[in-house]
Scaffold this motif. Sequence first.
Motif, mmCIF file in Angstrom:
data_model
loop_
_atom_site.group_PDB
_atom_site.id
_atom_site.type_symbol
_atom_site.label_atom_id
_atom_site.label_comp_id
_atom_site.label_asym_id
_atom_site.label_seq_id
_atom_site.Cartn_x
_atom_site.Cartn_y
_atom_site.Cartn_z
ATOM 1 N N VAL A 45 0.840 -1.195 0.000
ATOM 2 C CA VAL A 45 0.000 0.000 0.000
ATOM 3 C C VAL A 45 0.878 1.250 0.000
ATOM 4 O O VAL A 45 0.600 2.231 -0.709
ATOM 5 C CB VAL A 45 -0.956 0.002 1.208
ATOM 6 N N ALA A 46 1.964 1.212 0.770
ATOM 7 C CA ALA A 46 2.904 2.338 0.802
ATOM 8 C C ALA A 46 3.469 2.614 -0.596
ATOM 9 O O ALA A 46 3.580 3.775 -1.018
ATOM 10 C CB ALA A 46 4.036 2.050 1.788
ATOM 11 N N ASN A 56 3.788 5.933 -5.428
ATOM 12 C CA ASN A 56 3.752 6.018 -6.889
ATOM 13 C C ASN A 56 2.632 6.941 -7.384
ATOM 14 O O ASN A 56 2.688 7.451 -8.506
ATOM 15 C CB ASN A 56 3.594 4.625 -7.497
ATOM 16 N N ALA A 57 1.614 7.148 -6.535
ATOM 17 C CA ALA A 57 0.519 8.055 -6.883
ATOM 18 C C ALA A 57 0.850 9.509 -6.525
ATOM 19 O O ALA A 57 0.035 10.404 -6.756
ATOM 20 C CB ALA A 57 -0.767 7.624 -6.177
ATOM 21 N N VAL A 62 -8.095 4.933 7.859
ATOM 22 C CA VAL A 62 -8.351 3.701 7.120
ATOM 23 C C VAL A 62 -7.869 2.522 7.957
ATOM 24 O O VAL A 62 -6.699 2.469 8.353
ATOM 25 C CB VAL A 62 -7.637 3.702 5.746
ATOM 26 N N PHE A 63 -8.774 1.577 8.205
ATOM 27 C CA PHE A 63 -8.466 0.453 9.089
ATOM 28 C C PHE A 63 -8.529 -0.874 8.340
ATOM 29 O O PHE A 63 -9.479 -1.138 7.592
ATOM 30 C CB PHE A 63 -9.449 0.424 10.251
ATOM 31 N N ALA A 64 -7.522 -1.702 8.551
ATOM 32 C CA ALA A 64 -7.487 -3.032 7.939
ATOM 33 C C ALA A 64 -8.203 -4.030 8.838
ATOM 34 O O ALA A 64 -7.679 -4.446 9.866
ATOM 35 C CB ALA A 64 -6.039 -3.475 7.720
ATOM 36 N N SER A 65 -9.409 -4.409 8.436
ATOM 37 C CA SER A 65 -10.184 -5.402 9.160
ATOM 38 C C SER A 65 -10.121 -6.729 8.393
ATOM 39 O O SER A 65 -9.155 -6.993 7.686
ATOM 40 C CB SER A 65 -11.628 -4.916 9.337
ATOM 41 N N SER A 104 -6.910 -0.559 -1.823
ATOM 42 C CA SER A 104 -6.756 0.139 -0.550
ATOM 43 C C SER A 104 -6.460 1.617 -0.736
ATOM 44 O O SER A 104 -6.601 2.408 0.211
ATOM 45 C CB SER A 104 -5.630 -0.513 0.271
ATOM 46 N N VAL A 105 -6.035 1.987 -1.923
ATOM 47 C CA VAL A 105 -5.786 3.392 -2.243
ATOM 48 C C VAL A 105 -6.986 3.989 -2.985
ATOM 49 O O VAL A 105 -7.344 5.154 -2.777
ATOM 50 C CB VAL A 105 -4.494 3.547 -3.062
ATOM 51 N N GLU A 106 -7.640 3.185 -3.813
ATOM 52 C CA GLU A 106 -8.826 3.653 -4.539
ATOM 53 C C GLU A 106 -9.918 4.125 -3.580
ATOM 54 O O GLU A 106 -10.702 5.023 -3.909
ATOM 55 C CB GLU A 106 -9.384 2.537 -5.429
#
Length: 292
Positions: A16-17, A22-23, A108-111, A199-201
């Motif tokens: 994700v980083a 890159n964005a 933003v949380f990773a569940s 995860s970025v969208e």
Amino acid sequence: MKVIIFGGSGFLGSHVADVLTNAGHNVTIYDLKKSPYLMDTQEMIVGDILDVDRVEEAVKNADIVYNFAGIADIDEASKKPLESIKYNIVGNSIILEACRKENIKRFVFASSLYVYSKAGSFYRSTKQACELLIENYHEVFGLNYTILRYGSLYGPRADERNFIHKILKQALIEGKITREGDGEELRDYIHVMDAARGSVEILADEFANQHVILVGNQQMRIKDLLIMIKEMLDNKIEIEFIPTTDSLHYEITPYSFAPRVGKRLTSRTYLDLGQGILDCIYDIYKQINPKP
């Protein structure tokens, strides 16, 4: 935007980083250890999410905060319930409070899909608790969030805690794959790079204060997955199913508990499961057979 990723040195967080960098975003990684995948333009903070002062300092002036930190392995969480509660619930709450103080734009949380299930033990319950706390922070303080519920991830940078990585390594080293159960369990596999892009969208406005399900387009039974791997390895490995009394994992579907319904996000383009597995085989083979 300025983005900080707690747990950004790990399997999913590091990908994700990369996508964020890159964005064109300004990315800082916060983790217990320095990321081996750190890009030149990324900043690194080595720290513990239970360190309140350090977390608050890290979040200052951030626009977006991701939390991938904590105990993410179901078996490890079941063996270390207190550690799971500390890092998954208390640690997440410390980050939430820092985000509230700094008025960040999105948390933003990773569940996990296990929040829908009766399976998953302490891993599931800590994720459920975190989701409820995040909703409370939004209701009481107006903190915007996106909760991501991931399917079964696989791909580069995984370690032995990842099921596909573990069985591929066993196949290449031992010439066999051992699996507890009968292999009839159904899973939604998603390549980590597809998951990272999704995860970025979700930073788009339409996903603010939403629960988003990120799974692959190819659902498969574990037995069929193992047969596919066996064929890729020229049918030269054995597959062994052994009895289990393990109730930590779900069989066909996780849907038995009903938290807030999530939107399903699937990309039009995605890495084919077969190609993704083949790439993993090559990567693991190179790891265990390094050139002199």
